[in-house]
Every structure is written in C-alpha cells, then in structure tokens.
Design an enzyme around this catalytic site. Structure first.
Site, PDB file in Angstrom:
ATOM      1  N   SER A  19     -10.434 -14.394  -0.497  1.00  0.00           N
ATOM      2  CA  SER A  19      -9.996 -14.612  -1.404  1.00  0.00           C
ATOM      3  C   SER A  19      -8.878 -13.212  -1.555  1.00  0.00           C
ATOM      4  CB  SER A  19     -11.240 -14.561  -1.924  1.00  0.00           C
ATOM      5  OG  SER A  19      -9.983 -14.134  -3.674  1.00  0.00           O
ATOM      6  N   GLU A  57     -11.820 -10.297   1.626  1.00  0.00           N
ATOM      7  CA  GLU A  57     -12.238 -10.451   0.320  1.00  0.00           C
ATOM      8  C   GLU A  57      -9.971  -8.661   0.753  1.00  0.00           C
ATOM      9  OE1 GLU A  57     -15.434  -9.789  -2.721  1.00  0.00           O
ATOM     10  OE2 GLU A  57     -14.739  -7.977  -1.151  1.00  0.00           O
ATOM     11  N   CYS A  58      -9.328  -9.308   0.523  1.00  0.00           N
ATOM     12  CA  CYS A  58      -7.712  -9.012  -0.361  1.00  0.00           C
ATOM     13  C   CYS A  58      -7.608  -8.385   1.818  1.00  0.00           C
ATOM     14  CB  CYS A  58      -7.760  -7.867  -0.723  1.00  0.00           C
ATOM     15  SG  CYS A  58      -6.357  -7.317  -1.577  1.00  0.00           S
ATOM     16  N   GLY A  59      -7.978  -7.479   1.896  1.00  0.00           N
ATOM     17  CA  GLY A  59      -7.227  -7.166   3.026  1.00  0.00           C
ATOM     18  C   GLY A  59      -7.777  -7.686   4.278  1.00  0.00           C
TER      19      GLY A  59
END
Length: 463
Positions: A434, A332-334
């Site tokens: 994502s 996720e993200c990072g």
C-alpha cells in the site's frame, strides 16, 4: 516514576524549532544526560536528525493516528528510560488536522503527556509585541502549560535585553529560557516530509558541536532539563501481547538509505507480539537473513537509489522467491514500489526494473501525488487482520501506480476525513502492499496479526 521533559513548540512553521530542538538535544547529551527524543505528527525526517543529535531513536507521537491511551503509554515507556524527554512539535502549537480543532495538534500531545511547553518565537522585528504573542499562547488553552519561551533570530545584545525586560514586566510567571542570535548558517536544508532525509544529508559532527555550543552559550540548559512532566490520566492503556509465550518468529525488516521511513513503535509492537526482527539492506545485501518467516519493507526513497536497487539481482531474486513460497510480505509506499515491475518517468520511459511481484510499474510525477492522513477499513482478511478492522496512517508520495489489474485484490477502503478516496491495499497471495504508512498503534490487532501470519507460514514450512 518522575519524568523530566518538555515540548518545544512555535506559533508557526519556520520559527526555528527543529534547529533549536537539535541544539538542546546535542548539548544535553554532551553534558552526559540520556535524552529521549520525540516528534509530534507523522514525519519521518526530523526523527532521523533527532537520532543523530541525541544518539537514540526518536518516537512519533500522533493524536490523530493513535488513541490518546497509546500516545500516553508509548511516551511514558520511552521517557522513563531517559534523564530528560524532548518533544519537538509540528506546525504551530495549536494547529490540528482532526475533526476537533486540536486533534492531531502538538497542543494535544502536550496535554496527553502532561508536558510543559517551551515556545520558540521568531523575534525578528519585535519587542513588546513578542510578549503579547506569548501571552496569547499562554492563555489560549488551560490544558496546555506554557512554562517558558526561547526567542530566536534576535538581532543584537540590546534586542535580547529589551525582550528580557518586556517579559519580566508583562509575564514574570513564564521563564525566559534564552535568546538565540540570528545566524543563517545554522539552518538545515529543506526537509519537510523528506525533501532531504537524514540518511542522504547526515549532520556532520562539527555542525552538531556548533549547535551544542550555541545552546550552551545562549540557553538555560539547567532550567530546561529541570522542567517536569505532569502525568495525566487518559484512560486505560492498550493491551499488549508477547506472542502467548511461543518462540519468536523471525521477520526481515529492510533498513538502509532507500528504506528508512518506519514508525519505531511499529517495530516495538512487532517485537512485543513475538517477532524477532532481523534488519537487512536491499541496497547492499545479497541475500535475506536466514530463517525468516516474513518480510517488512518500509517506505523510503527507492527512486533516489533505483539503479543500485535494480542491479542487486540476488536480492530481487530472494524477494521474488519468498513471495513465490507464500511468505508473508508487508510493504508500504517505497517498499510497495520495490515490489512492482519497476519505475518509469512521467513520459513512460523505464527507469529501473524491480521485483515484479505486482504486475505493474510505478510512474514518477513532477508534482506531489498525495499528502495527508488516511483511514483504512479492511474489506477482506489479510496478513494484517480480519475484514472490518480499521487502521490509521499517513500518505506522501510523488508517484502513482499504472493500472493495477482488476484481479489483484483491493484489501483497503481508504478515506480522508470521512471522504472516500478509493480502494487499495493490494494483495497477491501473502503479499500486502500500500501507499499508506500505517501506524500499528492505531489498532492493537495489526502487529499480532502480522506476526501470527508469519508464525503460520513457519509452521507450514516445517510440516
């Protein structure tokens, strides 16, 4: 089982509720009480400070991302194990982000949990007007019980006495639980949604001691600790799974200063589904934990640690090898950025090289790229479940992905309050990545599906 606790709210952001929440947590802990901290909304930053003040992990309570039944269940589960539950609100008490006016608001959380509200009011330049403001909040919503008020930024002892007289005259049924004097030195650096993380800016013990001293001197701690939760029925709780009695499957979870943004209930739900979580540091460790069958890379700020992450080649090689072997990998993200070829600045100049599982680079931007709640619908089967499932989460980042190839599967259709934003949830083999931080409490199939994918990989590897 009876639960003591309360929700600390304010008319608006910037009233001082985080500082006062930390002061109360630190003071009650110093008195020997076990404090269960909670945070309304999707924020990852304040929970980090809660942990430092209380000594326990802070739990996010969000009425938009999660069903009310889940919020009530997770609150009860964590609060029952403590002497007192302290819930810090987000924004103004009645400010929501959902389709209905109060959905996603702290008032909704107070109603779901049956928590009395303690209102923190910035009393700078106010006297009787402060009582009028409190009266309005007390009468606005009958489902919200305003039990007490704390005045912040009080200018003098005389100012405090005036506020006390006004409250006793106008609102005797609402307890005045303290008056905090003006002290700019107590402020925490700007931290909204992560401008300063708790890991990057840990609260020194002497600062926490000052906060505890402040609470001891100026607040009615006994009155606060004695406030009682009034449980309310909000429907059946979500069903749980323990993995069907099967042996736990090992899942590696990144956890260090670069990857510190994770909902604690995501970890709990993975454990309940049969996951044995082994934590590791992409910054410091040279190898993944032994015997794992899956990897979870939460969000964080890899851009702040890009060079250190890039030079840890053994870890990058281990991540690449796991992906190549078909091990389930959720990011996720990072964590997603860590799986790209690397980062570049806004002009396209390379900053660091990462795992390269996704054939694209992440570009850092001078301004925020995205912020807000997201709903995703699964367009195809993935390690998080079958097509057609929906989940909710939150997105916040200053980067963008540069031209993801069309042959990389887009697993999610992403919307914001019903408006279509695009397709992402990028999937290659068993890797799903994502920008959206999904809350596994938003859909009971997410955690079991991820654990099942890891268990399937483990069985395939054994055979």
């Amino acid at each position: 089982m009876s639960i003591n606790g309360f929700l600390i709210a304010a008319p608006q952001s910037g009233s001082g509720k985080t500082t006062i929440s930390l002061a109360i947590m630190a003071a009650l802990r110093r008195r020997g009480l076990v404090v269960a901290p909670f945070k309304c909304g999707p924020d990852f930053i304040d929970p980090g400070y809660h942990r430092m003040a209380s000594g326990r992990a802070s739990i996010n309570l969000d009425g938009w991302m999660c069903p009310e039944s889940f919020v009530a269940e997770t609150f009860r589960l964590h609060a029952e194990a403590a002497d007192v539950a302290v819930i810090e609100a987000v924004m103004g008490l009645f400010d929501g982000l959902g389709a209905s006016p109060l959905q996603g608001s702290s008032a909704q959380i107070a109603a779901i949990c049956g928590a009395p509200v303690v209102l923190v009011v910035n009393a700078r330049g106010m006297a009787a007007s402060a009582a009028a403001l409190v009266k309005g909040f007390a009468e606005f919503d009958p489902d919200v019980r305003l039990a007490g008020v704390i005045f912040n930024n009080v200018g003098s002892a005389g100012h405090a006495e005036l506020l006390a007289r006004v409250m006793a005259s106008a609102l005797p049924e609402i307890a005045l639980l303290g008056c905090i004097p003006r002290d700019e030195a107590l402020a925490i650096p700007s931290r909204h949604l992560g401008l300063v993380t708790a890991e990057d800016n840990p609260l020194p013990p002497e600062y926490l001691d000052r906060l505890a001293d402040l609470a001891e001197k100026h607040l009615d701690l006994a009155g606060l600790a004695g406030l009682r939760i009034t449980p309310r029925s909000v429907g059946a709780s979500l069903s749980r799974t323990n993995g069907g009695g099967m042996l736990p499957v090992r899942i590696a979870v990144a956890r260090d200063a670069a990857f510190c943004f994770v909902y604690q209930d995501n970890l709990r739900l993975l454990r309940e589904a049969g996951g044995e979580l082994l934590f590791f540091s992409p910054l410091a460790d040279g190898a993944l934990p032994e015997g794992i069958s899956g990897i979870y890379l939460p969000g964080g700020y890899p851009e702040l640690y890009a060079e250190r992450l890039a030079v840890n080649v053994p870890m990058l090689d281990a991540i690449r090898g796991a992906a190549r072997d078909g091990m389930p990998l959720y990011a996720e993200c990072g964590g997603f950025i860590y799986l790209t070829r690397g980062m570049e600045d806004s002009q396209g100049a390379p900053l660091a090289d990462f795992a390269g599982i996704f054939p694209v680079r992440a570009r850092m931007l001078p301004k925020r790229k995205a912020l807000g709640y997201r709903q995703v619908e699964c367009l195809s089967v993935s390690i998080l479940g079958p097509a057609g499932e929906t989940a909710r989460g939150h997105e916040f980042h200053y980067s963008e992905i540069c031209e993801m190839p069309v042959d990389v599967t887009r697993t999610y259709s992403v919307t914001r309050q019903g408006a279509f934003l695009g397709q992402e949830g990028y999937c290659l083999s068993n890797c799903l990545a994502s920008y959206v931080h999904l809350h596994f409490g938003s859909n009971p199939c997410l955690a079991p599906s991820l654990v099942a994918a890891c268990r399937k990989f483990a069985a395939t590897r054994r055979s």
